[in-house]
Scaffold this motif. Structure first.
Motif, PDB file in Angstrom:
ATOM      1  N   GLU A 315       0.803  -1.221   0.000  1.00 47.66           N
ATOM      2  CA  GLU A 315       0.000   0.000   0.000  1.00 47.66           C
ATOM      3  C   GLU A 315       0.837   1.273   0.000  1.00 47.66           C
ATOM      4  OE1 GLU A 315      -2.572  -0.313   3.338  1.00 47.66           O
ATOM      5  OE2 GLU A 315      -3.870  -1.824   2.421  1.00 47.66           O
ATOM      6  N   TYR A 316       2.157   1.137   0.101  1.00 43.82           N
ATOM      7  CA  TYR A 316       2.986   2.330   0.167  1.00 43.82           C
ATOM      8  C   TYR A 316       4.352   2.067  -0.443  1.00 43.82           C
ATOM      9  CZ  TYR A 316       4.988  -0.040   4.251  1.00 43.82           C
ATOM     10  OH  TYR A 316       5.592  -0.947   5.080  1.00 43.82           O
ATOM     11  N   LEU A 317       5.061   3.148  -0.714  1.00 46.10           N
ATOM     12  CA  LEU A 317       6.432   3.088  -1.202  1.00 46.10           C
ATOM     13  C   LEU A 317       7.345   3.620  -0.107  1.00 46.10           C
ATOM     14  CD1 LEU A 317       5.826   4.616  -4.751  1.00 46.10           C
ATOM     15  CD2 LEU A 317       6.140   2.193  -4.217  1.00 46.10           C
ATOM     16  N   THR A 318       8.503   3.036   0.043  1.00 44.50           N
ATOM     17  CA  THR A 318       9.472   3.459   1.053  1.00 44.50           C
ATOM     18  C   THR A 318      10.734   3.977   0.379  1.00 44.50           C
ATOM     19  OG1 THR A 318       8.636   1.820   2.641  1.00 44.50           O
ATOM     20  CG2 THR A 318      10.827   2.745   3.063  1.00 44.50           C
ATOM     21  N   TYR A 319      11.200   5.122   0.859  1.00 44.78           N
ATOM     22  CA  TYR A 319      12.417   5.731   0.330  1.00 44.78           C
ATOM     23  C   TYR A 319      13.377   5.954   1.503  1.00 44.78           C
ATOM     24  CZ  TYR A 319       9.349   6.810  -3.617  1.00 44.78           C
ATOM     25  OH  TYR A 319       8.460   6.723  -4.665  1.00 44.78           O
ATOM     26  N   THR A 320      14.581   5.476   1.385  1.00 43.48           N
ATOM     27  CA  THR A 320      15.599   5.640   2.415  1.00 43.48           C
ATOM     28  C   THR A 320      16.627   6.656   1.951  1.00 43.48           C
ATOM     29  OG1 THR A 320      15.289   3.346   3.136  1.00 43.48           O
ATOM     30  CG2 THR A 320      17.318   4.454   3.827  1.00 43.48           C
ATOM     31  N   VAL A 321      16.848   7.674   2.787  1.00 43.46           N
ATOM     32  CA  VAL A 321      17.732   8.774   2.414  1.00 43.46           C
ATOM     33  C   VAL A 321      18.771   8.992   3.515  1.00 43.46           C
ATOM     34  CG1 VAL A 321      17.890  11.189   1.708  1.00 43.46           C
ATOM     35  CG2 VAL A 321      15.815   9.878   1.183  1.00 43.46           C
ATOM     36  N   PRO A 322      20.057   8.760   3.257  1.00 43.33           N
ATOM     37  CA  PRO A 322      21.087   9.089   4.248  1.00 43.33           C
ATOM     38  C   PRO A 322      21.360  10.596   4.248  1.00 43.33           C
ATOM     39  CG  PRO A 322      22.081   8.108   2.296  1.00 43.33           C
ATOM     40  CD  PRO A 322      20.612   8.104   2.059  1.00 43.33           C
ATOM     41  N   VAL A 323      21.277  11.192   5.436  1.00 42.39           N
ATOM     42  CA  VAL A 323      21.534  12.622   5.590  1.00 42.39           C
ATOM     43  C   VAL A 323      22.473  12.800   6.779  1.00 42.39           C
ATOM     44  CG1 VAL A 323      20.536  14.913   5.936  1.00 42.39           C
ATOM     45  CG2 VAL A 323      19.221  13.161   4.737  1.00 42.39           C
ATOM     46  N   GLU A 324      23.653  13.333   6.510  1.00 44.92           N
ATOM     47  CA  GLU A 324      24.668  13.500   7.548  1.00 44.92           C
ATOM     48  C   GLU A 324      24.862  12.168   8.253  1.00 44.92           C
ATOM     49  OE1 GLU A 324      23.410  16.784   9.937  1.00 44.92           O
ATOM     50  OE2 GLU A 324      23.595  18.239   8.300  1.00 44.92           O
ATOM     51  N   TYR A 366      11.028  15.467   1.371  1.00 46.90           N
ATOM     52  CA  TYR A 366      11.828  14.388   0.782  1.00 46.90           C
ATOM     53  C   TYR A 366      12.916  14.958  -0.130  1.00 46.90           C
ATOM     54  CZ  TYR A 366      13.039  10.654  -2.485  1.00 46.90           C
ATOM     55  OH  TYR A 366      13.733   9.774  -3.278  1.00 46.90           O
ATOM     56  N   GLU A 367      12.539  15.951  -0.941  1.00 46.60           N
ATOM     57  CA  GLU A 367      13.533  16.582  -1.815  1.00 46.60           C
ATOM     58  C   GLU A 367      14.644  17.252  -0.997  1.00 46.60           C
ATOM     59  OE1 GLU A 367      11.537  17.951  -5.959  1.00 46.60           O
ATOM     60  OE2 GLU A 367      10.917  19.119  -4.210  1.00 46.60           O
ATOM     61  N   ASP A 368      14.249  17.925   0.096  1.00 41.92           N
ATOM     62  CA  ASP A 368      15.249  18.561   0.943  1.00 41.92           C
ATOM     63  C   ASP A 368      16.213  17.532   1.525  1.00 41.92           C
ATOM     64  OD1 ASP A 368      14.221  21.065   0.485  1.00 41.92           O
ATOM     65  OD2 ASP A 368      13.060  21.154   2.341  1.00 41.92           O
ATOM     66  N   ALA A 369      15.662  16.393   1.965  1.00 38.39           N
ATOM     67  CA  ALA A 369      16.525  15.345   2.510  1.00 38.39           C
ATOM     68  C   ALA A 369      17.499  14.832   1.458  1.00 38.39           C
ATOM     69  CB  ALA A 369      15.670  14.205   3.054  1.00 38.39           C
ATOM     70  N   CYS A 370      17.009  14.698   0.232  1.00 43.66           N
ATOM     71  CA  CYS A 370      17.902  14.255  -0.856  1.00 43.66           C
ATOM     72  C   CYS A 370      19.015  15.273  -1.101  1.00 43.66           C
ATOM     73  CB  CYS A 370      17.095  14.026  -2.138  1.00 43.66           C
ATOM     74  SG  CYS A 370      15.981  12.604  -2.064  1.00 43.66           S
ATOM     75  N   ASN A 371      18.755  16.533  -0.740  1.00 42.40           N
ATOM     76  CA  ASN A 371      19.758  17.591  -0.872  1.00 42.40           C
ATOM     77  C   ASN A 371      20.507  17.827   0.440  1.00 42.40           C
ATOM     78  OD1 ASN A 371      19.280  18.214  -3.637  1.00 42.40           O
ATOM     79  ND2 ASN A 371      17.429  19.326  -3.035  1.00 42.40           N
ATOM     80  N   GLN A 372      20.460  16.802   1.329  1.00 40.32           N
ATOM     81  CA  GLN A 372      21.199  16.805   2.593  1.00 40.32           C
ATOM     82  C   GLN A 372      20.729  17.883   3.576  1.00 40.32           C
ATOM     83  OE1 GLN A 372      23.723  14.258   3.308  1.00 40.32           O
ATOM     84  NE2 GLN A 372      22.321  13.588   1.701  1.00 40.32           N
ATOM     85  N   LYS A 373      19.418  18.116   3.588  1.00 38.91           N
ATOM     86  CA  LYS A 373      18.829  19.041   4.557  1.00 38.91           C
ATOM     87  C   LYS A 373      17.792  18.286   5.377  1.00 38.91           C
ATOM     88  CE  LYS A 373      16.214  23.353   4.977  1.00 38.91           C
ATOM     89  NZ  LYS A 373      15.534  24.454   4.234  1.00 38.91           N
ATOM     90  N   ILE A 374      18.006  18.202   6.684  1.00 36.65           N
ATOM     91  CA  ILE A 374      17.075  17.488   7.556  1.00 36.65           C
ATOM     92  C   ILE A 374      15.803  18.322   7.732  1.00 36.65           C
ATOM     93  CG2 ILE A 374      16.695  16.682   9.925  1.00 36.65           C
ATOM     94  CD1 ILE A 374      19.591  15.916  10.067  1.00 36.65           C
ATOM     95  N   PRO A 375      14.610  17.747   7.509  1.00 37.51           N
ATOM     96  CA  PRO A 375      13.359  18.500   7.688  1.00 37.51           C
ATOM     97  C   PRO A 375      13.220  19.013   9.118  1.00 37.51           C
ATOM     98  CG  PRO A 375      12.954  16.465   6.477  1.00 37.51           C
ATOM     99  CD  PRO A 375      14.365  16.392   6.973  1.00 37.51           C
TER     100      PRO A 375
END
Length: 387
Positions: A315-324, A366-375
């Motif tokens: 029912e959902y998609l999961t995206y894993t983003v390493p930030v710092e 999500y886009e911010d996290a991909c650009n290494q910015k923690i929400p």
């Protein structure tokens, strides 16, 4: 509950008799004089007026009336709704303000037990405190959103008032408040000390200009709220009347109705209130806008879609983003397209969150996290969970 509620006035009911049979008022279940209390089975929304304003800092003895709001609301037409509304009448001022608080708490509590969302038309906004106390026995932390030009934190050591009640929610036991978010604050109405306190408590505050520039930014904030309160002073006075004082800046009618609809769409919002309405006795234009806010909240509830509990991976998609030094996990609902971000449990601290481990967010987060910015919302929620 019936002991605390007075019927809708005869003047409003006489107005209702003149309405078309397919109007909202004609379809609503209404607490009327001399008639048995309405059957609430199948109801999802119930309107309650609370004629209390003695804790207003501007109190001059003027009585509260919601007749014009009801007349305006009853004359509207429902959309293609499945939700059933009831109007349960008004809670009258008790012998003391605390008596009124007790009555409101009991009514909200009983409606919640019947899975009915109260729509509160209030006098002074300190009534939000009584509404909040109806959540004491839920066994879960509570999130509140206040649409207001001011924070209303005040001094928790002083008596409660309509400009000083959030502080009481923070310091009074039981400690249920997890997050407080203010939408639409105006900096010149809030002291630097209060702005600093909001930051230190990891609460959220969104300036009027930033929200008005992108009204959709309200959606994830509302999606995480249990209680939503709107102070009528958050609306600029040209949208209302002179009865509400001169407020040159604020939300316009379209923006405040959009905010009300976002509150309704949220699956979590379980009480909704509009406050500081005591100036509304003759303000017909203001009454129509307030009625439309109620209408949009009801429409939002009608179009609620359950995102599920995210246990079924299909029912959902999961995206894993390493930030710092963090690894952020985002989830996107296939059903609604809405985004969420996981809040991790940390084993060596006393986590406040017991049931909700997913924080509503946006694709931009999500886009911010991909650009290494923690929400920022994720950071504040995690810090509140740790302290």
């Amino acid at each position: 509950m019936t002991d605390f509620l007075s019927p809708v006035s005869k003047a409003v009911l006489a107005h209702r008799e003149l309405l078309p049979e397919n109007s909202l008022g004609a379809k609503m279940r209404i607490h009327s004089p001399g008639i048995a209390f309405p059957d609430l089975s199948g109801c999802e929304l119930a309107i309650i007026g609370v004629q209390e304003n003695r804790r207003s800092t501007d109190f001059v003895g003027r009585a509260v009336s919601f007749d014009n709001i009801r007349k305006a609301l009853y004359g509207l037409y429902p959309g293609s709704w499945h939700v059933q509304l009831a109007d349960l009448g008004d809670i009258m001022p008790g012998e003391s303000v605390e008596d009124t608080y007790f009555a409101l708490r009991q009514v909200v509590l009983e409606l919640h037990q019947q899975n009915i969302i109260p729509i509160i038309l209030g006098g002074s906004q300190d009534l939000v405190y009584a509404n909040y106390r109806a959540y004491d026995d839920r066994g879960a932390m509570v999130n509140m959103v206040n649409v207001d030009s001011r924070f209303d934190l005040g001094d928790a050591d002083l008596p409660i008032s309509n400009t000083s009640y959030i502080g009481k929610m923070v310091v009074d036991k039981p400690y249920n408040l997890f997050n407080y978010a203010n939408i639409g604050y105006q900096t010149y109405f809030n002291s630097a000390d209060e702005i600093d306190l909001i930051e230190r408590l990891y609460f959220e505050a969104y300036r009027l200009g930033s929200v008005a520039a992108d009204i959709s930014s309200v959606e994830p904030i509302m999606r995480d709220a249990d209680i939503v309160a709107i102070d009528i002073s958050a609306i600029k006075s040209t949208e209302l009347t002179h009865d509400y004082g001169y407020m040159p800046n604020g939300f316009d009618g379209r923006e405040i109705c959009a905010i009300a609809r976002y509150a309704g769409i949220s699956n979590r919002v379980s009480s909704f209130g509009i406050y500081e309405l005591e100036g509304n006795r003759e303000a017909e234009r203001a009454a129509m806008l307030i009625a439309q806010m109620v209408w949009y909240f009801a429409e939002g509830v009608n179009y609620r879609i359950d995102d599920g509990n995210f246990t079924n991976e299909s029912e959902y998609l999961t995206y894993t983003v390493p930030v710092e030094d963090q690894t952020l996990r985002f989830k996107k609902s296939k059903k609604t397209g809405r985004w969420w971000i996981e809040l991790p449990f940390i084993s060596n601290v006393n986590n406040k969150l017991k049931r909700h481990t997913l924080l509503p967010c946006t694709y931009r987060d999500y886009e911010d996290a991909c650009n290494q910015k923690i929400p920022e919302r994720w950071y504040k929620a995690r810090r509140k969970n740790e302290v």
